[in-house]
Design a protein around this motif. Sequence first.
Motif, PDB file in Angstrom:
ATOM      1  N   ILE A  80       0.844  -1.198   0.000  1.00  0.00           N
ATOM      2  CA  ILE A  80       0.000   0.000   0.000  1.00  0.00           C
ATOM      3  C   ILE A  80       0.881   1.252   0.000  1.00  0.00           C
ATOM      4  CG2 ILE A  80      -1.542   1.376   1.461  1.00  0.00           C
ATOM      5  CD1 ILE A  80      -2.939  -1.279   2.221  1.00  0.00           C
ATOM      6  N   GLN A  81       1.891   1.284   0.868  1.00  0.00           N
ATOM      7  CA  GLN A  81       2.743   2.484   0.945  1.00  0.00           C
ATOM      8  C   GLN A  81       3.510   2.699  -0.350  1.00  0.00           C
ATOM      9  OE1 GLN A  81       4.730   2.723   5.100  1.00  0.00           O
ATOM     10  NE2 GLN A  81       3.802   0.707   4.999  1.00  0.00           N
ATOM     11  N   HIS A  82       3.998   1.598  -0.947  1.00  0.00           N
ATOM     12  CA  HIS A  82       4.736   1.697  -2.206  1.00  0.00           C
ATOM     13  C   HIS A  82       3.840   2.288  -3.304  1.00  0.00           C
ATOM     14  CE1 HIS A  82       7.699   0.072  -5.275  1.00  0.00           C
ATOM     15  NE2 HIS A  82       6.639   0.347  -6.014  1.00  0.00           N
ATOM     16  N   GLU A  83       2.616   1.746  -3.417  1.00  0.00           N
ATOM     17  CA  GLU A  83       1.712   2.210  -4.486  1.00  0.00           C
ATOM     18  C   GLU A  83       1.232   3.636  -4.217  1.00  0.00           C
ATOM     19  OE1 GLU A  83       1.739   0.632  -7.143  1.00  0.00           O
ATOM     20  OE2 GLU A  83       2.634  -1.177  -6.329  1.00  0.00           O
ATOM     21  N   LEU A  84       0.940   3.954  -2.952  1.00  0.00           N
ATOM     22  CA  LEU A  84       0.481   5.315  -2.642  1.00  0.00           C
ATOM     23  C   LEU A  84       1.566   6.348  -2.946  1.00  0.00           C
ATOM     24  CD1 LEU A  84      -2.013   3.971  -1.484  1.00  0.00           C
ATOM     25  CD2 LEU A  84      -1.846   5.473   0.487  1.00  0.00           C
ATOM     26  N   ASP A  85       2.824   5.971  -2.729  1.00  0.00           N
ATOM     27  CA  ASP A  85       3.927   6.868  -3.074  1.00  0.00           C
ATOM     28  C   ASP A  85       3.851   7.294  -4.540  1.00  0.00           C
ATOM     29  OD1 ASP A  85       5.200   7.197  -0.665  1.00  0.00           O
ATOM     30  OD2 ASP A  85       6.848   5.818  -1.079  1.00  0.00           O
ATOM     31  N   HIS A  86       3.469   6.347  -5.418  1.00  0.00           N
ATOM     32  CA  HIS A  86       3.380   6.676  -6.849  1.00  0.00           C
ATOM     33  C   HIS A  86       2.376   7.805  -7.098  1.00  0.00           C
ATOM     34  CE1 HIS A  86       5.975   3.756  -8.762  1.00  0.00           C
ATOM     35  NE2 HIS A  86       5.423   2.749  -8.126  1.00  0.00           N
ATOM     36  N   LEU A  87       1.348   7.907  -6.255  1.00  0.00           N
ATOM     37  CA  LEU A  87       0.330   8.945  -6.457  1.00  0.00           C
ATOM     38  C   LEU A  87       0.884  10.335  -6.162  1.00  0.00           C
ATOM     39  CD1 LEU A  87      -2.763   7.172  -4.859  1.00  0.00           C
ATOM     40  CD2 LEU A  87      -1.927   7.061  -7.214  1.00  0.00           C
ATOM     41  N   ASP A  88       1.981  10.367  -5.413  1.00  0.00           N
ATOM     42  CA  ASP A  88       2.617  11.657  -5.094  1.00  0.00           C
ATOM     43  C   ASP A  88       3.925  11.841  -5.847  1.00  0.00           C
ATOM     44  OD1 ASP A  88       0.599  12.548  -3.345  1.00  0.00           O
ATOM     45  OD2 ASP A  88       1.378  11.231  -1.783  1.00  0.00           O
ATOM     46  N   GLY A  89       4.151  11.014  -6.854  1.00  0.00           N
ATOM     47  CA  GLY A  89       5.350  11.175  -7.667  1.00  0.00           C
ATOM     48  C   GLY A  89       6.623  10.681  -6.998  1.00  0.00           C
ATOM     49  N   THR A  90       6.469   9.804  -5.997  1.00  0.00           N
ATOM     50  CA  THR A  90       7.629   9.284  -5.257  1.00  0.00           C
ATOM     51  C   THR A  90       7.918   7.848  -5.677  1.00  0.00           C
ATOM     52  OG1 THR A  90       7.102  10.695  -3.369  1.00  0.00           O
ATOM     53  CG2 THR A  90       8.505   8.804  -2.926  1.00  0.00           C
ATOM     54  N   LEU A  91       9.191   7.533  -5.903  1.00  0.00           N
ATOM     55  CA  LEU A  91       9.626   6.156  -6.186  1.00  0.00           C
ATOM     56  C   LEU A  91      10.350   5.630  -4.955  1.00  0.00           C
ATOM     57  CD1 LEU A  91      11.007   6.700  -9.800  1.00  0.00           C
ATOM     58  CD2 LEU A  91       8.772   5.779  -9.148  1.00  0.00           C
ATOM     59  N   TYR A  92      10.366   4.296  -4.793  1.00  0.00           N
ATOM     60  CA  TYR A  92      10.941   3.747  -3.555  1.00  0.00           C
ATOM     61  C   TYR A  92      12.413   4.110  -3.400  1.00  0.00           C
ATOM     62  CZ  TYR A  92      13.265  -0.229  -5.877  1.00  0.00           C
ATOM     63  OH  TYR A  92      14.083  -0.996  -6.661  1.00  0.00           O
ATOM     64  N   VAL A  93      13.126   4.305  -4.511  1.00  0.00           N
ATOM     65  CA  VAL A  93      14.550   4.664  -4.390  1.00  0.00           C
ATOM     66  C   VAL A  93      14.727   6.031  -3.718  1.00  0.00           C
ATOM     67  CG1 VAL A  93      15.456   3.243  -6.271  1.00  0.00           C
ATOM     68  CG2 VAL A  93      14.536   5.510  -6.783  1.00  0.00           C
ATOM     69  N   ASP A  94      13.676   6.864  -3.769  1.00  0.00           N
ATOM     70  CA  ASP A  94      13.744   8.170  -3.093  1.00  0.00           C
ATOM     71  C   ASP A  94      13.832   8.001  -1.580  1.00  0.00           C
ATOM     72  OD1 ASP A  94      13.273   9.090  -5.638  1.00  0.00           O
ATOM     73  OD2 ASP A  94      11.170   9.593  -5.280  1.00  0.00           O
ATOM     74  N   ARG A  95      13.418   6.837  -1.085  1.00  0.00           N
ATOM     75  CA  ARG A  95      13.388   6.597   0.360  1.00  0.00           C
ATOM     76  C   ARG A  95      14.671   5.948   0.876  1.00  0.00           C
ATOM     77  NH1 ARG A  95       8.875   8.191   2.472  1.00  0.00           N
ATOM     78  NH2 ARG A  95       6.961   8.324   1.219  1.00  0.00           N
ATOM     79  N   LEU A  96      15.624   5.725  -0.018  1.00  0.00           N
ATOM     80  CA  LEU A  96      16.915   5.159   0.385  1.00  0.00           C
ATOM     81  C   LEU A  96      17.847   6.287   0.815  1.00  0.00           C
ATOM     82  CD1 LEU A  96      17.420   2.709  -2.635  1.00  0.00           C
ATOM     83  CD2 LEU A  96      16.413   2.189  -0.402  1.00  0.00           C
ATOM     84  N   GLY A  97      18.905   5.926   1.540  1.00  0.00           N
ATOM     85  CA  GLY A  97      19.938   6.905   1.865  1.00  0.00           C
ATOM     86  C   GLY A  97      20.639   7.325   0.581  1.00  0.00           C
ATOM     87  N   PRO A  98      21.377   8.459   0.610  1.00  0.00           N
ATOM     88  CA  PRO A  98      21.988   8.990  -0.617  1.00  0.00           C
ATOM     89  C   PRO A  98      22.905   7.988  -1.329  1.00  0.00           C
ATOM     90  CG  PRO A  98      22.307  10.494   1.239  1.00  0.00           C
ATOM     91  CD  PRO A  98      21.622   9.280   1.778  1.00  0.00           C
ATOM     92  N   LEU A  99      23.724   7.246  -0.551  1.00  0.00           N
ATOM     93  CA  LEU A  99      24.657   6.311  -1.174  1.00  0.00           C
ATOM     94  C   LEU A  99      23.918   5.115  -1.768  1.00  0.00           C
ATOM     95  CD1 LEU A  99      27.567   5.450  -1.790  1.00  0.00           C
ATOM     96  CD2 LEU A  99      27.635   4.349   0.460  1.00  0.00           C
ATOM     97  N   GLU A 100      22.994   4.559  -0.981  1.00  0.00           N
ATOM     98  CA  GLU A 100      22.202   3.406  -1.463  1.00  0.00           C
ATOM     99  C   GLU A 100      21.428   3.776  -2.720  1.00  0.00           C
ATOM    100  OE1 GLU A 100      20.188   3.075   2.383  1.00  0.00           O
ATOM    101  OE2 GLU A 100      20.185   0.912   1.979  1.00  0.00           O
TER     102      GLU A 100
END
Length: 180
Positions: A138-158
Motif C-alpha cells: 500500500i505504501q509503495h503504491e500510494l507513493d506513486h500517487l505523489d510522484g515518489t519512487l521507492y529509491v527516493d526513500r533510500l539513503g543517498p549512497l544506497e
Amino acid sequence: MALLRVLTHPDPRLRLVAERVTDFGEAFQTFVDDLVETMYAEVGRGLAAPQVGASLRVVVIDLRRPDEGGKLVPGDVFVLANPEITFREGEIVWREGCLSLPGIAAEVLRTEHLKLRYQDRLGEHHVLEARDLFAVCIQHELDHLDGTLYVDRLGPLERALALQDYTEAQHLAGRQAPPA
Ligand SMILES: [Zn+2]
C-alpha cells in the motif's frame, strides 16, 4: 480490456502528483479493468495509475501469495481510489522492486501497521487495516500517487548505487538509457 504500457524511470510523468478520482463512471471502470489486467501481465503485486501515464489517485493491489507449490496465484484484488493513510505504527524493512524500475530491488524502511481510508471502484467509502507485506505494498503504491519512487526513500549512497545498477540493467536489457 487492454494492456497498458508501464512507464519506466526517468519518465517525468512518474513524478507528477495525481488528481483525485471524481468520476467513477464507465470510462473509469474500463481503466480499472485495464490496470488490473496490466498488473497481472507484468507479474506485479500492485500498479498505480501514474505508472501507466494516468494522473489519477487510484492503485490496484493483489498480493498473489504463493500456493502450496510456491507458484504465485491471483487472490483478492484491492482497488483503492483516493486513499489516505490515517494511522501508522511500527517499522518494517522490506526488499522492494518496482515495475517502473525494472531489474533492481532494495531494502526500504516502511510502516509495519497502518489504517487506510479509501473509495472502492464504485466510489463507496471504506476503511481497512494492513500489516507486513500488505502494508508495504500500500505504501509503495500510494507513493506513486505523489510522484515518489521507492529509491527516493533510500539513503543517498544506497540510492546512487541502486540507480547505477538500474542504468546498467537497462543497458543490458538493450534499452538506450535516457538522459537523467
Ligand atoms: Zn512501483
